[in-house]
Write a protein that holds these residues in place. Structure first.
Motif, short mmCIF file in Angstrom:
data_model
loop_
_atom_site.label_atom_id
_atom_site.label_comp_id
_atom_site.label_asym_id
_atom_site.label_seq_id
_atom_site.Cartn_x
_atom_site.Cartn_y
_atom_site.Cartn_z
N GLN A 252 0.83 -1.21 0.00
CA GLN A 252 0.00 0.00 0.00
C GLN A 252 0.86 1.26 0.00
N ASN A 253 1.95 1.25 0.76
CA ASN A 253 2.85 2.41 0.78
C ASN A 253 3.47 2.66 -0.59
N ARG A 254 3.89 1.57 -1.24
CA ARG A 254 4.46 1.73 -2.59
C ARG A 254 3.41 2.25 -3.56
N GLN A 255 2.18 1.75 -3.45
CA GLN A 255 1.12 2.24 -4.31
C GLN A 255 0.83 3.71 -4.03
N GLU A 256 0.86 4.09 -2.76
CA GLU A 256 0.63 5.49 -2.39
C GLU A 256 1.73 6.38 -2.97
N GLN A 257 2.97 5.92 -2.93
CA GLN A 257 4.06 6.69 -3.51
C GLN A 257 3.88 6.83 -5.02
N ARG A 258 3.48 5.75 -5.68
CA ARG A 258 3.22 5.83 -7.12
C ARG A 258 2.07 6.78 -7.41
N ASP A 259 1.02 6.72 -6.58
CA ASP A 259 -0.11 7.63 -6.76
C ASP A 259 0.31 9.08 -6.59
N LYS A 260 1.22 9.35 -5.63
CA LYS A 260 1.71 10.72 -5.44
C LYS A 260 2.47 11.19 -6.65
N VAL A 261 3.31 10.33 -7.20
CA VAL A 261 4.08 10.69 -8.39
C VAL A 261 3.15 10.95 -9.55
N ILE A 262 2.16 10.09 -9.73
CA ILE A 262 1.20 10.25 -10.83
C ILE A 262 0.39 11.53 -10.63
N ALA A 263 -0.02 11.80 -9.38
CA ALA A 263 -0.78 13.02 -9.10
C ALA A 263 0.06 14.26 -9.40
N GLU A 264 1.34 14.22 -9.05
CA GLU A 264 2.22 15.36 -9.33
C GLU A 264 2.40 15.53 -10.84
N GLN A 265 2.56 14.42 -11.56
CA GLN A 265 2.68 14.51 -13.02
C GLN A 265 1.39 15.05 -13.62
N ASP A 266 0.25 14.61 -13.10
CA ASP A 266 -1.04 15.12 -13.59
C ASP A 266 -1.17 16.61 -13.30
N ARG A 267 -0.73 17.03 -12.10
CA ARG A 267 -0.80 18.44 -11.74
C ARG A 267 0.07 19.28 -12.68
N GLN A 268 1.27 18.79 -12.98
CA GLN A 268 2.15 19.52 -13.89
C GLN A 268 1.57 19.56 -15.29
N ALA A 269 1.00 18.43 -15.74
CA ALA A 269 0.38 18.41 -17.07
C ALA A 269 -0.81 19.36 -17.12
N ASN A 270 -1.60 19.40 -16.05
CA ASN A 270 -2.74 20.33 -16.00
C ASN A 270 -2.26 21.77 -16.01
N ALA A 271 -1.18 22.05 -15.29
CA ALA A 271 -0.64 23.42 -15.27
C ALA A 271 -0.15 23.82 -16.66
N ARG A 272 0.53 22.89 -17.35
CA ARG A 272 0.99 23.19 -18.72
C ARG A 272 -0.20 23.39 -19.65
N ALA A 273 -1.22 22.54 -19.52
CA ALA A 273 -2.41 22.67 -20.37
C ALA A 273 -3.11 23.99 -20.09
N HIS A 274 -3.18 24.38 -18.82
CA HIS A 274 -3.82 25.65 -18.46
C HIS A 274 -3.04 26.82 -19.05
N ALA A 275 -1.71 26.77 -18.95
CA ALA A 275 -0.88 27.83 -19.53
C ALA A 275 -1.05 27.87 -21.05
N ASP A 276 -1.12 26.71 -21.67
CA ASP A 276 -1.32 26.66 -23.13
C ASP A 276 -2.68 27.24 -23.50
N MET A 277 -3.71 26.90 -22.71
CA MET A 277 -5.05 27.43 -23.00
C MET A 277 -5.09 28.95 -22.84
N GLU A 278 -4.43 29.46 -21.81
CA GLU A 278 -4.39 30.91 -21.63
C GLU A 278 -3.67 31.58 -22.80
N PHE A 279 -2.55 30.98 -23.23
CA PHE A 279 -1.82 31.53 -24.36
C PHE A 279 -2.69 31.53 -25.61
#
Length: 183
Positions: free
Chosen positions: A98-125
């Motif tokens: 469960q701890n390893r899965q939680e760490q993977r979920d955190k990494v995936i969530a961070e990657q999703d957050r970064q992708a969403n931030a890039r998409a938001h910046a692209d949409m604003e542009f």
């Protein structure tokens, strides 16, 4: 000038002692993968069926077999010990998985957050670009506007040409009246 090899007064002593027994070395990723595989297997119906079959066979054997061949007499102390041992190993392995899965979920969530931030910046542009294009298009003459302007200019030219033709016709008529006929 070289310094003596003995203890220096300007550096602290290393007070760590070398352990008598070294800690066992293991690959944490390999162990974590094993724990995840084990936890996944324990969560399957196949594991529950096998576990139930082993317990039923154990109870039947130690209840119905002759006294001489029984290995766990009533009240099944050895079975209780085996199940407790299995549970004591299963719980930490499941927690590790469960701890390893939680760490993977955190990494995936961070990657999703970064992708969403890039998409938001692209949409604003892109929104700014579309707005600037709309403003630029608002200032650009359209085909219909150019046609109407050309038509009005053509009408102006034709009207002026007609006026000049009338003026020149009137000028010729006036000259003809003023000049006496030559004979």
């Amino acid at each position: 000038m070289t310094e003596p090899r003995g203890a220096r007064l300007d550096t602290p002593k290393d007070l760590r002692r070398q352990p008598l027994l070294r800690r066992p070395a293991y690959d944490s990723d390999a162990f974590g993968s094993f724990a995840e595989g084990f936890a996944r297997y324990m969560g399957t119906a196949r594991f529950l069926i096998w576990m139930t079959a082993v317990v039923v066979m154990w109870v039947l054997w130690n209840s119905l077999a002759p006294e001489e061949v029984r290995f766990d007499d009533y009240p099944f102390i050895f079975l209780t010990l085996a199940l407790s041992l299995q549970a004591s190993y299963a719980a930490p392995l499941i927690l590790l998985a469960q701890n390893r899965q939680e760490q993977r979920d955190k990494v995936i969530a961070e990657q999703d957050r970064q992708a969403n931030a890039r998409a938001h910046a692209d949409m604003e542009f892109l929104a700014r670009e579309v707005a600037s294009l709309r403003m630029a298009v608002g200032e650009v003459a359209t085909r219909d506007f150019l046609r109407s302007e050309l038509r009005s200019l053509l009408q102006d030219i034709e009207e002026r040409a007609e006026e000049r033709a009338r003026e020149s016709a009137q000028g010729h008529a006036t000259e003809a009246e003023v000049e006496p006929p030559t004979t």
